[in-house]
Motif scaffolding. Structure first.
Motif, PDB file in Angstrom:
ATOM      1  N   UNK A  82      12.129  -4.444 -22.825  1.00  0.00           N
ATOM      2  CA  UNK A  82      10.957  -5.312 -22.668  1.00  0.00           C
ATOM      3  C   UNK A  82       9.885  -4.668 -21.800  1.00  0.00           C
ATOM      4  N   UNK A  83      10.320  -3.901 -20.811  1.00  0.00           N
ATOM      5  CA  UNK A  83       9.394  -3.285 -19.863  1.00  0.00           C
ATOM      6  C   UNK A  83       9.706  -1.790 -19.819  1.00  0.00           C
ATOM      7  N   UNK A  84       8.677  -0.931 -19.879  1.00  0.00           N
ATOM      8  CA  UNK A  84       8.924   0.515 -19.769  1.00  0.00           C
ATOM      9  C   UNK A  84       9.550   0.867 -18.416  1.00  0.00           C
ATOM     10  N   UNK A  85      10.357   1.903 -18.408  1.00  0.00           N
ATOM     11  CA  UNK A  85      11.097   2.265 -17.207  1.00  0.00           C
ATOM     12  C   UNK A  85      10.172   2.661 -16.056  1.00  0.00           C
ATOM     13  N   UNK A  86       9.058   3.349 -16.348  1.00  0.00           N
ATOM     14  CA  UNK A  86       8.146   3.752 -15.284  1.00  0.00           C
ATOM     15  C   UNK A  86       7.514   2.531 -14.613  1.00  0.00           C
ATOM     16  N   UNK A  87       7.155   1.532 -15.396  1.00  0.00           N
ATOM     17  CA  UNK A  87       6.571   0.306 -14.838  1.00  0.00           C
ATOM     18  C   UNK A  87       7.627  -0.409 -13.992  1.00  0.00           C
ATOM     19  N   UNK A  88       8.852  -0.455 -14.496  1.00  0.00           N
ATOM     20  CA  UNK A  88       9.930  -1.127 -13.776  1.00  0.00           C
ATOM     21  C   UNK A  88      10.201  -0.432 -12.442  1.00  0.00           C
ATOM     22  N   UNK A  89      10.201   0.913 -12.436  1.00  0.00           N
ATOM     23  CA  UNK A  89      10.438   1.645 -11.200  1.00  0.00           C
ATOM     24  C   UNK A  89       9.293   1.463 -10.210  1.00  0.00           C
ATOM     25  N   UNK A  90       8.056   1.427 -10.692  1.00  0.00           N
ATOM     26  CA  UNK A  90       6.911   1.205  -9.806  1.00  0.00           C
ATOM     27  C   UNK A  90       6.976  -0.195  -9.194  1.00  0.00           C
ATOM     28  N   UNK A  91       7.318  -1.194 -10.005  1.00  0.00           N
ATOM     29  CA  UNK A  91       7.436  -2.565  -9.492  1.00  0.00           C
ATOM     30  C   UNK A  91       8.570  -2.654  -8.478  1.00  0.00           C
ATOM     31  N   UNK A  92       9.671  -1.960  -8.757  1.00  0.00           N
ATOM     32  CA  UNK A  92      10.785  -1.951  -7.817  1.00  0.00           C
ATOM     33  C   UNK A  92      10.417  -1.301  -6.494  1.00  0.00           C
ATOM     34  N   UNK A  93       9.686  -0.194  -6.547  1.00  0.00           N
ATOM     35  CA  UNK A  93       9.242   0.466  -5.311  1.00  0.00           C
ATOM     36  C   UNK A  93       8.311  -0.432  -4.506  1.00  0.00           C
ATOM     37  N   UNK A  94       7.426  -1.147  -5.197  1.00  0.00           N
ATOM     38  CA  UNK A  94       6.524  -2.076  -4.516  1.00  0.00           C
ATOM     39  C   UNK A  94       7.299  -3.211  -3.850  1.00  0.00           C
ATOM     40  N   UNK A  95       8.290  -3.743  -4.550  1.00  0.00           N
ATOM     41  CA  UNK A  95       9.093  -4.834  -3.984  1.00  0.00           C
ATOM     42  C   UNK A  95       9.900  -4.351  -2.770  1.00  0.00           C
ATOM     43  N   UNK A  96      10.419  -3.141  -2.835  1.00  0.00           N
ATOM     44  CA  UNK A  96      11.165  -2.595  -1.698  1.00  0.00           C
ATOM     45  C   UNK A  96      10.237  -2.404  -0.499  1.00  0.00           C
ATOM     46  N   UNK A  97       9.010  -1.952  -0.741  1.00  0.00           N
ATOM     47  CA  UNK A  97       8.048  -1.780   0.351  1.00  0.00           C
ATOM     48  C   UNK A  97       7.700  -3.129   0.985  1.00  0.00           C
ATOM     49  N   UNK A  98       7.471  -4.137   0.170  1.00  0.00           N
ATOM     50  CA  UNK A  98       7.160  -5.474   0.694  1.00  0.00           C
ATOM     51  C   UNK A  98       8.345  -6.019   1.483  1.00  0.00           C
ATOM     52  N   UNK A  99       9.552  -5.863   0.938  1.00  0.00           N
ATOM     53  CA  UNK A  99      10.749  -6.306   1.660  1.00  0.00           C
ATOM     54  C   UNK A  99      10.885  -5.576   2.989  1.00  0.00           C
ATOM     55  N   UNK A 100      10.642  -4.272   2.996  1.00  0.00           N
ATOM     56  CA  UNK A 100      10.754  -3.487   4.221  1.00  0.00           C
ATOM     57  C   UNK A 100       9.787  -3.949   5.295  1.00  0.00           C
ATOM     58  N   UNK A 101       8.573  -4.301   4.900  1.00  0.00           N
ATOM     59  CA  UNK A 101       7.585  -4.788   5.870  1.00  0.00           C
ATOM     60  C   UNK A 101       8.068  -6.094   6.497  1.00  0.00           C
ATOM     61  N   UNK A 102       8.490  -7.039   5.650  1.00  0.00           N
ATOM     62  CA  UNK A 102       8.930  -8.332   6.182  1.00  0.00           C
ATOM     63  C   UNK A 102      10.227  -8.212   6.981  1.00  0.00           C
ATOM     64  N   UNK A 103      11.153  -7.371   6.531  1.00  0.00           N
ATOM     65  CA  UNK A 103      12.398  -7.187   7.285  1.00  0.00           C
ATOM     66  C   UNK A 103      12.121  -6.542   8.635  1.00  0.00           C
ATOM     67  N   UNK A 104      11.211  -5.586   8.673  1.00  0.00           N
ATOM     68  CA  UNK A 104      10.839  -4.961   9.938  1.00  0.00           C
ATOM     69  C   UNK A 104      10.181  -5.942  10.893  1.00  0.00           C
ATOM     70  N   UNK A 105       9.316  -6.803  10.354  1.00  0.00           N
ATOM     71  CA  UNK A 105       8.691  -7.826  11.202  1.00  0.00           C
ATOM     72  C   UNK A 105       9.745  -8.765  11.770  1.00  0.00           C
ATOM     73  N   UNK A 106      10.702  -9.163  10.939  1.00  0.00           N
ATOM     74  CA  UNK A 106      11.750 -10.081  11.401  1.00  0.00           C
ATOM     75  C   UNK A 106      12.607  -9.442  12.470  1.00  0.00           C
ATOM     76  N   UNK A 107      13.023  -8.205  12.246  1.00  0.00           N
ATOM     77  CA  UNK A 107      13.877  -7.523  13.226  1.00  0.00           C
ATOM     78  C   UNK A 107      13.117  -7.299  14.532  1.00  0.00           C
TER      79      UNK A 107
END
Length: 158
Positions: A82-107
């Protein structure tokens, strides 16, 4: 395995998980992290929503970590094409970056809250009359933590 053994295993596992999550919630409540977030963001009317989101996040995180093979939705989406692999990997990298920012703020906020709570230890020690030996008590806790960590890494406990 017999039914009784499986029941006992499930009971012990649920009890241990409940105790661990209760400890996490107790730390968050004792340092006053959630009310502090609500105060800083001027959203004190939604403090119950914050608390419910912390509980929901802990429960969902626990379920995903226990039932990880059943939560691999990304593989099914990629296999379906349904989704090309490059788009999926870019979206995954973006989600990991967003998670990292919020996790760092929480810690970071949790570390600051615990540091503020540590300022109250000398006051408590004076009030309960614990005048002599506080250095030895803190040293004992530190040595116990060190020995426990060394044993954990030496024995390869997972």
């Amino acid at each position: 395995m017999t039914f009784l053994k499986l029941f006992f295993l499930a009971f012990v596992s649920l009890s241990a998980g409940s105790l661990a999550s209760a400890g996490v919630f107790t730390v968050l409540v004792s340092v006053g992290l959630i009310p502090r977030f609500a105060g800083k963001t001027h959203t004190s009317k939604k403090i119950f929503l914050f608390e419910e989101m912390v509980v929901a996040g802990t429960i969902i995180g626990g379920l995903v970590s226990v039932f990880a093979p059943f939560c691999m939705i990304g593989e099914k989406i990629l296999d379906a094409g349904w989704i090309p692999q490059q788009v999926w990997q870019a979206a995954g990298s973006l989600m990991i970056a967003i998670y990292g920012i919020f996790a760092g703020m929480f810690v970071g906020c949790l570390a600051l809250a615990i540091a503020e709570m540590l300022d109250s230890i000398p006051i408590l020690a004076r009030r309960i009359g614990f005048r002599h030996g506080i250095g030895a008590a803190i040293l004992g806790m530190a040595v116990g933590k060190l020995l426990g960590s060394l044993y954990y890494f030496y024995a390869g406990i997972n």
